[in-house]
Enzyme design. Structure first.
Site, PDB file in Angstrom:
ATOM      1  N   GLY A 164      19.933  56.141  34.061  1.00  0.00           N
ATOM      2  CA  GLY A 164      19.634  55.118  33.073  1.00  0.00           C
ATOM      3  C   GLY A 164      18.163  54.947  32.764  1.00  0.00           C
ATOM      4  O   GLY A 164      17.733  53.912  32.255  1.00  0.00           O
ATOM      5  N   HIS A 208      16.624  65.993  24.877  1.00  0.00           N
ATOM      6  CA  HIS A 208      17.604  65.709  25.927  1.00  0.00           C
ATOM      7  C   HIS A 208      18.977  66.095  25.383  1.00  0.00           C
ATOM      8  O   HIS A 208      19.509  65.428  24.495  1.00  0.00           O
ATOM      9  CB  HIS A 208      17.560  64.220  26.282  1.00  0.00           C
ATOM     10  N   ARG A 297      30.530  60.673  36.090  1.00  0.00           N
ATOM     11  CA  ARG A 297      31.255  59.527  35.530  1.00  0.00           C
ATOM     12  C   ARG A 297      31.373  59.713  34.028  1.00  0.00           C
ATOM     13  O   ARG A 297      30.845  60.676  33.466  1.00  0.00           O
ATOM     14  CB  ARG A 297      30.497  58.240  35.822  1.00  0.00           C
TER      15      ARG A 297
END
Length: 675
Positions: A164, A208, A297
């Site tokens: 994050g 990214h 996840r």
């Protein structure tokens, strides 16, 4: 398939999972903290269980309480969402021990990929490209600094257990290394309970790009193409899209095969994302990307993959967790168009992206595109968790169409009560650098001036706000009242004339309204804007608000029925919402004066949090803009600076202390006051 599912999360992801479970006929159990009592995900689920106080460590991170709730309602499976316990191997093992399916990968895969240093080693073993760096166990500061010198500057310090964008610092030279290391470790410890870090060479103008992978318990493994997540602020993603702009089949083949090798090395099952950094100085190249990490996840940005593939990844997760085979094979999975997601967060870009909390107000979403939200009008947005409010996902035949649909949605979205970045993102969409696909992680910084909030003192906006206030006042006059009771500025021997005063942050403004049969005009500093009054329509009342709609002026705009702005008028002033941006025009307080609006000598907490560090002591001389205190709040560090040159008169807090919003932390005095 499972008959019951507990969602060990909150906000939009909890609502997202509940939505799919409900469609599949699965009973849902929500959990909540005291801060989320009555929240949307609590109302949405079939059952809800209180976990504890607002702090995550006392509620959403309490595995024991979550398992107790699961047993109480006979939940057959637990979906962890993202964040909190989603990548906690011990929690996954506890679920298995309790006979409850964990909707995620095996615990050993979580461990292997959860720590960035171990993940790097695995990538090297399978031949995936990896950037030069340091990820050994020795965390001695001197060793780390020596390794940094070997790698060379600029470089990144990254939390080993990070995610994050937290626990990451860019270091330009050796002098800055020590303070950056301390800051990264503090944030890593606060966010993940682990202050270990690794070092990595910094890629200039990076992109990214990540690959969605999916495996089942029978050894089947597929990729679901790539996503570009390059549009970031402080390493927090704001815009994600699929496919990646400028992607070629040759690069995609290299990228997806590298991702599958890494996933296969840990016998991966369920949803996962393999993240890469790519060289953005030119076109994408098969040899121009390097492995970063793997998230074990579901990702926040998974809806763009769903949009371009026509799939429901939460349904896939549940089916795989129940022991089923993957629904599709690799040759059955095909891209369809393009999708772009914007993260709407509770931050004020005009105030240094200061986090916001409060009661969500505004108008309901118009339903034109997909919106995944954890809040509805009237819900409380708490300050105890991250700042994500909702996600807007637009799909189109190509990127241009998807982007146009996203921009239209953002410009029409009306949210007040909390500060958000909606207007900021709406201004990003048409910028040529972004619209033409020139994405990289520094784009928002490069385009800073173009993304600034437009002037609140613009005559047209002042005019709209003043007219809105006047129309709202007239609506308050009872039906059948005398015309002389209508506060419209009517005069016997002269044109109508009214003045409306506003306080806009530190400015006081008086707006004069002159009316004739069809229009009012507003002027400020000799600048006049004509706003046809007939285009101001009463929309309705909501609690203490009068809601007005201002349509676009001009015959073509009227024919299209365009909406230019929405006005919310209350007893304290007016809020103007235009193209996703909100301006607040308050009535001046009776005692307000220019002197009282000067830069404050008191440094106060902008929101509740914990004092991480104090950089100034009583008697110290400081300069305007110098960092005095670092506040830890909403999972981020916030630097509070001196409002002017001066001397520290008093400090009222200590490191580690919890503070409330508006608490005075430090008091300044002028230099001459102590000489």
């Amino acid at each position: 398939m499972f008959k019951s599912l507990l969602i060990a999360n909150r906000g939009e992801i909890a609502c997202r999972v509940i939505n799919t479970a409900r469609r599949m006929g699965i009973k849902t159990i929500a959990v909540y903290s005291d801060a989320d009592k009555g929240a949307k995900h609590v109302r949405f689920a079939d059952h809800a269980v209180r976990l504890g106080p607002a702090a995550a460590k006392d509620s959403y991170l309490r595995a024991d309480l979550i398992l107790k709730a699961a047993r109480e309602f006979s939940a057959e499976a637990i979906h962890p969402g993202y964040g909190f316990l989603s990548e906690n191997a011990e929690f996954a093992e506890s679920c298995a021990a309790a006979g409850i399916a964990f909707v995620g990968p095996r615990p050993d895969a979580i461990r292997d990929m959860g720590l960035k240093d171990r993940a790097k080693a695995i990538a090297v073993e399978v031949g995936a490209p990896v950037l030069p760096g340091y990820w050994d166990l020795d965390q001695d500061p001197e060793r780390l600094k020596a390794e940094a010198e070997k790698i060379g500057f600029p470089l990144l310090i990254k939390a080993v257990a990070g995610g994050g964008g937290r626990g990451i610092r860019v270091v330009e030279d050796g002098v800055a290394f020590g303070p950056a290391l301390d800051s990264a470790r503090r944030e890593a410890a606060a966010s993940f309970g682990d202050d270990r870090v690794m070092l990595e060479r910094l890629v200039l103008r990076p992109r990214h790009i990540e690959v969605q992978v999916f495996g089942d318990q029978h050894g089947n493994l597929v990729h679901l193409y790539e996503r570009d997540c390059s549009i970031q602020r402080r390493r927090q993603k704001l815009i994600e899209e699929a496919p990646a702009p400028g992607m070629t089949e040759a690069v995609r083949e290299s990228l997806t095969q590298a991702a599958l090798k890494i996933a296969k090395a840990v016998n991966y099952s369920n949803a996962g994302t393999v993240e890469f950094v790519a060289d953005g100085t030119g076109p994408l190249r098969p040899d121009g990307f390097w492995f970063l990490e793997m998230n074990t996840r579901l990702q926040v940005e998974h809806p763009v993959t769903e949009a371009v593939l026509g799939l429901d990844l939460v349904e896939w997760q549940l089916r795989v967790a129940a022991g089923e085979n993957l629904p599709l094979t690799q040759d059955q999975i095909h891209l369809k168009g393009a999708a772009i997601e914007a993260r709407i967060v509770a931050e004020d870009p005009a105030k240094g992206f200061l986090p916001s909390s409060g009661v969500v107000a505004g108008l309901p979403d118009d339903g034109a595109i997909r919106v995944d939200s954890g809040y509805e009008i009237g819900d409380i947005f708490p300050d105890a968790y991250d700042s994500l409010v909702e996600k807007a996902i637009a799909h189109g035949a190509d990127r241009a169409q998807a982007l146009a649909r996203l921009q239209a949605h953002l410009e029409a979205r009306v949210v007040t009560g909390i500060s958000t970045n909606i207007g900021y993102l709406a201004r990003l969409c048409p910028l040529s650098s972004f619209a033409q696909g020139g994405v990289h992680t520094g784009l928002l910084e490069d385009e800073g001036l173009a993304l600034l909030k437009p002037d609140a003192l613009a005559a047209r906006r002042l005019g709209l706000a003043a007219i809105g206030v006047q129309v709202a006042r007239e609506l308050e006059v009872p039906e059948g009242a005398s015309p002389f009771d209508v506060p419209d500025g009517w005069r016997l021997n002269a044109p109508s004339h009214l003045a409306v005063g506003f306080q806009i942050e530190d400015r006081r403004v008086s707006v004069e309204l002159h009316s004739d049969e069809v229009q009012l005009s507003a002027g400020y500093r000799g600048d006049h804007a004509v706003v046809p009054r007939r285009l101001i329509h009463a929309y309705g009342k909501a609690k203490d608000w009068t809601i007005l709609i201002a349509e676009s002026a001009g015959p073509k705009a009227e024919a299209r029925g365009d909406i230019a702005a929405t006005l919310f008028v209350d007893r304290a002033g007016a809020s103007l919402v235009e193209r996703g941006e909100v301006w607040r025009y308050s009535y001046p307080a009776a005692e307000a004066s220019a002197d009282s609006l000067e830069a404050s000598d008191e440094i106060t907490a902008p929101l509740p949090g914990k004092i991480a560090t104090i950089h100034a002591q009583a008697g110290q001389t400081v300069k305007k803009g110098q960092v005095l205190v670092v506040l830890e709040a909403m999972k981020m560090e916030h630097a509070l600076t001196a409002s002017r040159d001066g001397v520290i008169a008093e400090t009222f807090v200590q490191e580690g202390r919890q503070v409330k919003a508006a608490d005075v932390l430090i008091r300044l005095v002028a230099q001459e006051a102590v000489t």
